[in-house]
Design a protein around this motif. Structure first.
Motif, PDB file in Angstrom:
ATOM      1  N   ILE A  28      87.839  48.589  45.740  1.00  0.00           N
ATOM      2  CA  ILE A  28      87.644  48.652  44.293  1.00  0.00           C
ATOM      3  C   ILE A  28      88.990  48.651  43.581  1.00  0.00           C
ATOM      4  N   SER A  29      90.014  49.247  44.185  1.00  0.00           N
ATOM      5  CA  SER A  29      91.351  49.221  43.593  1.00  0.00           C
ATOM      6  C   SER A  29      91.850  47.780  43.488  1.00  0.00           C
ATOM      7  N   ARG A  30      91.678  47.040  44.555  1.00  0.00           N
ATOM      8  CA  ARG A  30      92.101  45.629  44.548  1.00  0.00           C
ATOM      9  C   ARG A  30      91.241  44.821  43.586  1.00  0.00           C
ATOM     10  N   HIS A  31      89.934  45.085  43.566  1.00  0.00           N
ATOM     11  CA  HIS A  31      89.020  44.362  42.677  1.00  0.00           C
ATOM     12  C   HIS A  31      89.379  44.623  41.212  1.00  0.00           C
ATOM     13  N   ARG A  32      89.659  45.888  40.881  1.00  0.00           N
ATOM     14  CA  ARG A  32      90.032  46.227  39.500  1.00  0.00           C
ATOM     15  C   ARG A  32      91.367  45.612  39.118  1.00  0.00           C
ATOM     16  N   ALA A  33      92.300  45.594  40.063  1.00  0.00           N
ATOM     17  CA  ALA A  33      93.592  44.958  39.778  1.00  0.00           C
ATOM     18  C   ALA A  33      93.384  43.484  39.469  1.00  0.00           C
ATOM     19  N   LEU A  38      97.286  42.458  34.753  1.00  0.00           N
ATOM     20  CA  LEU A  38      98.080  41.664  33.815  1.00  0.00           C
ATOM     21  C   LEU A  38      98.249  40.269  34.373  1.00  0.00           C
ATOM     22  N   ARG A  39      97.867  39.292  33.599  1.00  0.00           N
ATOM     23  CA  ARG A  39      97.953  37.913  34.050  1.00  0.00           C
ATOM     24  C   ARG A  39      99.255  37.284  33.550  1.00  0.00           C
ATOM     25  N   GLN A  98      98.944  40.872  38.139  1.00  0.00           N
ATOM     26  CA  GLN A  98      99.738  42.029  38.540  1.00  0.00           C
ATOM     27  C   GLN A  98      98.931  43.285  38.316  1.00  0.00           C
ATOM     28  N   HIS A  99      99.009  44.203  39.267  1.00  0.00           N
ATOM     29  CA  HIS A  99      98.340  45.496  39.111  1.00  0.00           C
ATOM     30  C   HIS A  99      98.908  46.165  37.862  1.00  0.00           C
ATOM     31  N   PRO A 100      98.058  46.762  37.006  1.00  0.00           N
ATOM     32  CA  PRO A 100      98.548  47.335  35.744  1.00  0.00           C
ATOM     33  C   PRO A 100      99.633  48.409  35.907  1.00  0.00           C
ATOM     34  N   ARG A 101      99.617  49.154  37.013  1.00  0.00           N
ATOM     35  CA  ARG A 101     100.580  50.240  37.180  1.00  0.00           C
ATOM     36  C   ARG A 101     101.677  49.961  38.193  1.00  0.00           C
TER      37      ARG A 101
END
Length: 145
Positions: A28-33, A38-39, A98-101
């Protein structure tokens, strides 16, 4: 069913549930990222073929490691996706997520490389069903014996 067997089975179910929840948290972490990240764009700085041992399959098509560089990470970050061989070349500009954090977690913006929602939520379903199955098994074994 004896108390020791119920306890042992309960511990096995508990370990299974914890493993499923860990797998779900990672997915889910990867899916949410991928869905909320951020594109932007990045430049491919390195393309290396994946060895057979890294692919973990003889029958899988040849894949590559791709390293991309962004403005935040000019040295480049290797994406954690299996890229089909021949898809990218050094110097090519590609869309990324890109992952938001974390600017060091980049994914190529290609939906065909990401698992669908069923694969993402399947460990959660398994984690929720395991205690139910355990309760049914204990109840039936207690009623029968």
């Amino acid at each position: 069913m004896s108390g020791a067997r119920v306890l042992l089975l309960g511990l096995v179910v508990l370990v299974f549930v914890v493993a499923c929840l860990a797998a779900f948290a990672w997915r889910i972490s990867r899916h949410r990222a991928f869905t909320r990240g951020l594109r932007g764009t990045a430049v491919v700085v390195e393309v290396r073929p994946m060895t057979l041992l890294q692919r973990k399959s003889i029958t899988e098509r040849p894949t590559e490691f791709v390293t991309v560089a962004t403005a935040e990470v000019p040295r480049g970050v290797q994406v954690s996706q299996k890229i089909p061989a021949g898809s990218y070349a050094v110097g090519q500009v590609v869309p990324v997520v890109q992952h938001p954090r974390d600017p060091h977690r980049l994914y190529l913006d290609r939906p065909d490389l990401e698992p669908n929602a069923l694969v993402v939520y399947l460990p959660l379903v398994a984690a929720l069903m395991a205690p139910v199955t355990f309760a049914i098994a204990v109840t039936r074994a207690g009623a029968g014996g």
